[in-house]
Enzyme design. Sequence first.
Site, PDB file in Angstrom:
ATOM      1  N   TYR A 153       0.807  -1.224   0.000  1.00 15.96           N
ATOM      2  CA  TYR A 153       0.000   0.000   0.000  1.00 15.96           C
ATOM      3  C   TYR A 153       0.837   1.271   0.000  1.00 15.96           C
ATOM      4  O   TYR A 153       0.452   2.275  -0.592  1.00 15.96           O
ATOM      5  CB  TYR A 153      -0.928  -0.004   1.232  1.00 15.96           C
ATOM      6  CG  TYR A 153      -1.826   1.204   1.326  1.00 15.96           C
ATOM      7  CD1 TYR A 153      -3.040   1.244   0.648  1.00 15.96           C
ATOM      8  CD2 TYR A 153      -1.449   2.316   2.084  1.00 15.96           C
ATOM      9  CE1 TYR A 153      -3.868   2.347   0.720  1.00 15.96           C
ATOM     10  CE2 TYR A 153      -2.266   3.430   2.163  1.00 15.96           C
ATOM     11  CZ  TYR A 153      -3.468   3.444   1.483  1.00 15.96           C
ATOM     12  OH  TYR A 153      -4.287   4.545   1.561  1.00 15.96           O
ATOM     13  N   HIS A 162       4.965  11.594  -2.524  1.00 13.37           N
ATOM     14  CA  HIS A 162       4.187  12.408  -1.589  1.00 13.37           C
ATOM     15  C   HIS A 162       5.083  13.102  -0.565  1.00 13.37           C
ATOM     16  O   HIS A 162       4.666  14.082   0.060  1.00 13.37           O
ATOM     17  CB  HIS A 162       3.136  11.550  -0.872  1.00 13.37           C
ATOM     18  CG  HIS A 162       1.982  11.169  -1.739  1.00 13.37           C
ATOM     19  ND1 HIS A 162       0.984  12.047  -2.087  1.00 13.37           N
ATOM     20  CD2 HIS A 162       1.673   9.994  -2.339  1.00 13.37           C
ATOM     21  CE1 HIS A 162       0.095  11.438  -2.857  1.00 13.37           C
ATOM     22  NE2 HIS A 162       0.491  10.191  -3.028  1.00 13.37           N
ATOM     23  N   GLU A 212      -2.318   3.758 -11.484  1.00 11.31           N
ATOM     24  CA  GLU A 212      -2.986   4.600 -10.494  1.00 11.31           C
ATOM     25  C   GLU A 212      -3.593   5.804 -11.209  1.00 11.31           C
ATOM     26  O   GLU A 212      -2.903   6.810 -11.427  1.00 11.31           O
ATOM     27  CB  GLU A 212      -2.003   5.066  -9.409  1.00 11.31           C
ATOM     28  CG  GLU A 212      -1.499   3.949  -8.514  1.00 11.31           C
ATOM     29  CD  GLU A 212      -0.689   4.457  -7.324  1.00 11.31           C
ATOM     30  OE1 GLU A 212      -0.480   5.695  -7.237  1.00 11.31           O
ATOM     31  OE2 GLU A 212      -0.271   3.630  -6.494  1.00 11.31           O
TER      32      GLU A 212
END
Length: 294
Positions: A153, A162, A212
């Site tokens: 994940y 990020h 994604e």
Amino acid sequence: MKKWGFFLAIILFLLIAVNQYLTSNKVNLLKDDIEYANEENENNDFKPIPSNRNLTLEEDMIHDGQLLLVNEDHPLKKNTILDDVVNVFEYDEMNKEFGLIDANIELSIDLLKRFNDMIHAANKEGDYQFLLTSGYRGWDTQQALYQEKGSDYALPAGYSEHNFGLALDVGSQTTTMYKAKEAEWLEEKAWMYGFILRYPENKSDITGISYEPWHIRYVGLPHSAVMHEKNLVLEEYLRLLETEKTIDFTLGDVTYHIQYYPVHDSKTITLPDDDYYQISGDNKEGVIVTTYSI
């Protein structure tokens, strides 16, 4: 025989006319977006070229800029994190054109404004309901997420885009992004605003990440336009630059000159006879210098 020649001439004329129409239509369709992009580059991303046209490249430049490759082989340095991160929910200096999944999402102010401008353009085109689901994550937050969710994940701190400040996850308020028209819009038009779909379909063998449709990354123009035209992900684009060394790309009325330089030690280069320049490292062994004139 003359009749066949006449028909062939007519067909050739029609093909040329159709091609000119499609090209003209595409230019007209993108004209406002391209003018906006070039204006944004002039105002924000690029600096005036110094009068002596000399630029000294240092090794620490490799790890700074909009084109940094961040993956399992190329982690971030802590000093590459942007310093203008704000809480998006609490930031009230703009009319947000999108929804928020919660009140804890953070983004760079510069990236937030660029994202909001892009979603504003999308909303002018149709009934879209974009949702911001994730933005900047500090190293401690990323590491905690990795330890809680595991490698299927999340990525460890420093290995996720990020942690950088130029990546965000976008959803739809109506359905999953695998089915959403918001995902289709991003895939087709995000490049006009300097964003790329970072992990597209059929590229997971290159990126190392499965498809994604929600994860976008800001790389800036003209780079997003080159990648869109050539169907490249960031890994491929950087390899292309390493191989070709120089790429010229015209966007609207502006021609950009994109040059790759390996940097092992400090060295001085002479910039082209242009007006503005931008420099970004690749987080590997070199820097990319982009210039243009107005």
